[in-house]
Design a protein around this motif. Structure first.
Motif, PDB file in Angstrom:
ATOM      1  N   LEU A 113       0.826  -1.197   0.000  1.00  0.00           N
ATOM      2  CA  LEU A 113       0.000   0.000   0.000  1.00  0.00           C
ATOM      3  C   LEU A 113       0.866   1.256   0.000  1.00  0.00           C
ATOM      4  O   LEU A 113       1.881   1.316   0.707  1.00  0.00           O
ATOM      5  N   ASP A 114       0.474   2.252  -0.783  1.00  0.00           N
ATOM      6  CA  ASP A 114       1.217   3.508  -0.840  1.00  0.00           C
ATOM      7  C   ASP A 114       1.195   4.209   0.512  1.00  0.00           C
ATOM      8  O   ASP A 114       0.173   4.225   1.201  1.00  0.00           O
ATOM      9  N   GLY A 115       2.337   4.773   0.888  1.00  0.00           N
ATOM     10  CA  GLY A 115       2.424   5.601   2.080  1.00  0.00           C
ATOM     11  C   GLY A 115       2.599   4.881   3.392  1.00  0.00           C
ATOM     12  O   GLY A 115       2.581   5.518   4.447  1.00  0.00           O
ATOM     13  N   VAL A 116       2.780   3.553   3.365  1.00  0.00           N
ATOM     14  CA  VAL A 116       2.941   2.828   4.629  1.00  0.00           C
ATOM     15  C   VAL A 116       4.309   3.102   5.240  1.00  0.00           C
ATOM     16  O   VAL A 116       5.244   3.529   4.558  1.00  0.00           O
ATOM     17  N   VAL A 117       4.426   2.866   6.542  1.00  0.00           N
ATOM     18  CA  VAL A 117       5.686   3.041   7.266  1.00  0.00           C
ATOM     19  C   VAL A 117       6.673   1.949   6.872  1.00  0.00           C
ATOM     20  O   VAL A 117       7.862   2.199   6.714  1.00  0.00           O
ATOM     21  N   ALA A 118       6.159   0.733   6.725  1.00  0.00           N
ATOM     22  CA  ALA A 118       7.003  -0.418   6.391  1.00  0.00           C
ATOM     23  C   ALA A 118       6.129  -1.495   5.775  1.00  0.00           C
ATOM     24  O   ALA A 118       4.902  -1.467   5.907  1.00  0.00           O
ATOM     25  N   TRP A 119       6.773  -2.430   5.101  1.00  0.00           N
ATOM     26  CA  TRP A 119       6.064  -3.587   4.558  1.00  0.00           C
ATOM     27  C   TRP A 119       6.985  -4.792   4.603  1.00  0.00           C
ATOM     28  O   TRP A 119       8.211  -4.660   4.560  1.00  0.00           O
ATOM     29  N   LEU A 120       6.368  -5.965   4.749  1.00  0.00           N
ATOM     30  CA  LEU A 120       7.105  -7.220   4.829  1.00  0.00           C
ATOM     31  C   LEU A 120       6.401  -8.236   3.932  1.00  0.00           C
ATOM     32  O   LEU A 120       5.240  -8.560   4.165  1.00  0.00           O
ATOM     33  N   ASP A 121       7.083  -8.717   2.928  1.00  0.00           N
ATOM     34  CA  ASP A 121       6.560  -9.728   2.018  1.00  0.00           C
ATOM     35  C   ASP A 121       6.849 -11.090   2.641  1.00  0.00           C
ATOM     36  O   ASP A 121       7.990 -11.386   2.997  1.00  0.00           O
ATOM     37  N   CYS A 122       5.829 -11.920   2.804  1.00  0.00           N
ATOM     38  CA  CYS A 122       5.959 -13.141   3.599  1.00  0.00           C
ATOM     39  C   CYS A 122       5.367 -14.366   2.917  1.00  0.00           C
ATOM     40  O   CYS A 122       4.515 -14.248   2.039  1.00  0.00           O
ATOM     41  N   THR A 123       5.814 -15.519   3.389  1.00  0.00           N
ATOM     42  CA  THR A 123       5.165 -16.789   3.076  1.00  0.00           C
ATOM     43  C   THR A 123       4.748 -17.428   4.390  1.00  0.00           C
ATOM     44  O   THR A 123       5.374 -17.219   5.433  1.00  0.00           O
ATOM     45  N   LEU A 124       3.682 -18.206   4.329  1.00  0.00           N
ATOM     46  CA  LEU A 124       3.183 -18.890   5.520  1.00  0.00           C
ATOM     47  C   LEU A 124       4.221 -19.900   5.997  1.00  0.00           C
ATOM     48  O   LEU A 124       4.711 -20.720   5.221  1.00  0.00           O
ATOM     49  N   TRP A 125       4.580 -19.860   7.265  1.00  0.00           N
ATOM     50  CA  TRP A 125       5.561 -20.767   7.873  1.00  0.00           C
ATOM     51  C   TRP A 125       4.833 -21.843   8.688  1.00  0.00           C
ATOM     52  O   TRP A 125       5.078 -23.024   8.531  1.00  0.00           O
ATOM     53  N   ALA A 126       3.915 -21.400   9.591  1.00  0.00           N
ATOM     54  CA  ALA A 126       3.176 -22.337  10.439  1.00  0.00           C
ATOM     55  C   ALA A 126       1.959 -21.629  11.031  1.00  0.00           C
ATOM     56  O   ALA A 126       1.897 -20.402  11.048  1.00  0.00           O
ATOM     57  N   GLU A 127       1.006 -22.423  11.491  1.00  0.00           N
ATOM     58  CA  GLU A 127      -0.180 -21.905  12.167  1.00  0.00           C
ATOM     59  C   GLU A 127      -0.385 -22.670  13.471  1.00  0.00           C
ATOM     60  O   GLU A 127      -0.076 -23.856  13.543  1.00  0.00           O
ATOM     61  N   TYR A 128      -0.929 -21.955  14.457  1.00  0.00           N
ATOM     62  CA  TYR A 128      -1.170 -22.555  15.771  1.00  0.00           C
ATOM     63  C   TYR A 128      -2.530 -22.102  16.283  1.00  0.00           C
ATOM     64  O   TYR A 128      -3.008 -21.016  15.948  1.00  0.00           O
ATOM     65  N   ASP A 129      -3.137 -22.927  17.131  1.00  0.00           N
ATOM     66  CA  ASP A 129      -4.399 -22.573  17.753  1.00  0.00           C
ATOM     67  C   ASP A 129      -4.159 -21.413  18.712  1.00  0.00           C
ATOM     68  O   ASP A 129      -3.286 -21.482  19.573  1.00  0.00           O
ATOM     69  N   GLY A 130      -4.930 -20.377  18.560  1.00  0.00           N
ATOM     70  CA  GLY A 130      -4.845 -19.221  19.436  1.00  0.00           C
ATOM     71  C   GLY A 130      -6.205 -18.853  19.990  1.00  0.00           C
ATOM     72  O   GLY A 130      -6.550 -17.667  20.040  1.00  0.00           O
ATOM     73  N   GLY A 131      -7.011 -19.833  20.359  1.00  0.00           N
ATOM     74  CA  GLY A 131      -8.340 -19.554  20.896  1.00  0.00           C
ATOM     75  C   GLY A 131      -9.244 -19.001  19.814  1.00  0.00           C
ATOM     76  O   GLY A 131      -9.476 -19.658  18.809  1.00  0.00           O
ATOM     77  N   ASP A 132      -9.727 -17.770  20.006  1.00  0.00           N
ATOM     78  CA  ASP A 132     -10.606 -17.186  19.000  1.00  0.00           C
ATOM     79  C   ASP A 132      -9.829 -16.538  17.854  1.00  0.00           C
ATOM     80  O   ASP A 132     -10.398 -15.901  16.979  1.00  0.00           O
ATOM     81  N   HIS A 133      -8.508 -16.714  17.863  1.00  0.00           N
ATOM     82  CA  HIS A 133      -7.634 -16.263  16.780  1.00  0.00           C
ATOM     83  C   HIS A 133      -6.758 -17.431  16.322  1.00  0.00           C
ATOM     84  O   HIS A 133      -6.634 -18.431  17.020  1.00  0.00           O
ATOM     85  N   THR A 134      -6.149 -17.276  15.181  1.00  0.00           N
ATOM     86  CA  THR A 134      -5.136 -18.209  14.691  1.00  0.00           C
ATOM     87  C   THR A 134      -3.800 -17.501  14.805  1.00  0.00           C
ATOM     88  O   THR A 134      -3.670 -16.347  14.386  1.00  0.00           O
ATOM     89  N   ILE A 135      -2.820 -18.154  15.396  1.00  0.00           N
ATOM     90  CA  ILE A 135      -1.479 -17.577  15.480  1.00  0.00           C
ATOM     91  C   ILE A 135      -0.719 -18.029  14.245  1.00  0.00           C
ATOM     92  O   ILE A 135      -0.576 -19.232  13.996  1.00  0.00           O
ATOM     93  N   VAL A 136      -0.270 -17.068  13.456  1.00  0.00           N
ATOM     94  CA  VAL A 136       0.410 -17.343  12.196  1.00  0.00           C
ATOM     95  C   VAL A 136       1.870 -16.927  12.309  1.00  0.00           C
ATOM     96  O   VAL A 136       2.174 -15.797  12.674  1.00  0.00           O
ATOM     97  N   ALA A 137       2.763 -17.847  12.006  1.00  0.00           N
ATOM     98  CA  ALA A 137       4.183 -17.517  11.863  1.00  0.00           C
ATOM     99  C   ALA A 137       4.454 -17.445  10.364  1.00  0.00           C
ATOM    100  O   ALA A 137       4.039 -18.326   9.604  1.00  0.00           O
ATOM    101  N   ALA A 138       5.108 -16.365   9.948  1.00  0.00           N
ATOM    102  CA  ALA A 138       5.370 -16.153   8.526  1.00  0.00           C
ATOM    103  C   ALA A 138       6.839 -15.840   8.302  1.00  0.00           C
ATOM    104  O   ALA A 138       7.451 -15.092   9.065  1.00  0.00           O
TER     105      ALA A 138
END
Length: 167
Positions: A113-138
């Motif tokens: 997105l234009d004007g952002v402070v920073a950006w990180l291009d990622c690939t999915l590494w792993a996912e974990y149960d985080g209750g009502d969220h999913t914890i994503v490592a990228a």
């Protein structure tokens, strides 16, 4: 030694208490055959330098995260202090979130997105149960920052620091 039963924490109280911790705001994006997609995510942090990993936590109710998971690649855009409108727009469901939004493709093809402070291009590494969220490592493949921009912060249920808002 027996352990005492765990008391149930009221979700509203937990939200209020954790709201005292200021967090940055990100928009996670990807490009699909049907066009770009994305969602707002304030649960984001650095995870590891070697290998280069970040963590984010989309809500289990997210309709966008399953599509990003399927792609396996995405860009985390760290919003600037003047981009609260983008945060709100990408938090909505059922609308064209990219209407009127300027962006360019990263080397992996995800929207930066234009004007952002920073950006990180990622690939999915792993996912974990985080209750009502999913914890994503990228895994971070590419990244950049604009040192002249200041980040958008979310604190005590509002954008910015409460003291800056006359609290």
């Amino acid at each position: 030694m027996s352990e005492s039963p765990v008391e149930v924490i009221d979700p509203g109280v937990m939200r209020d208490v954790l709201g005292h911790f200021a967090s940055g705001v990100t928009v996670v994006t990807a490009d699909t055959d049907d066009g770009p997609i994305g969602f707002t995510c304030q649960s984001f942090s650095s995870l590891s330098l070697d290998p280069p990993l970040v963590a984010l936590a989309p809500a289990r109710t997210s309709r966008t995260w399953p599509r990003l998971r399927e792609l396996g690649r995405f860009c985390v855009n760290v919003l600037a202090e003047d981009q609260a409108g983008l945060s709100s727009a990408f938090a909505r469901s059922g609308v064209d979130k990219f209407a009127g939004v300027s962006w360019r493709p990263s080397r992996q093809g995800s929207p930066v997105l234009d004007g952002v402070v920073a950006w990180l291009d990622c690939t999915l590494w792993a996912e974990y149960d985080g209750g009502d969220h999913t914890i994503v490592a990228a895994r971070v493949l590419d990244l950049a920052a604009d040192p002249g921009r200041r980040p958008l912060l979310f604190h005590r249920g509002r954008y910015g620091i409460a003291e800056d808002l006359g609290d």
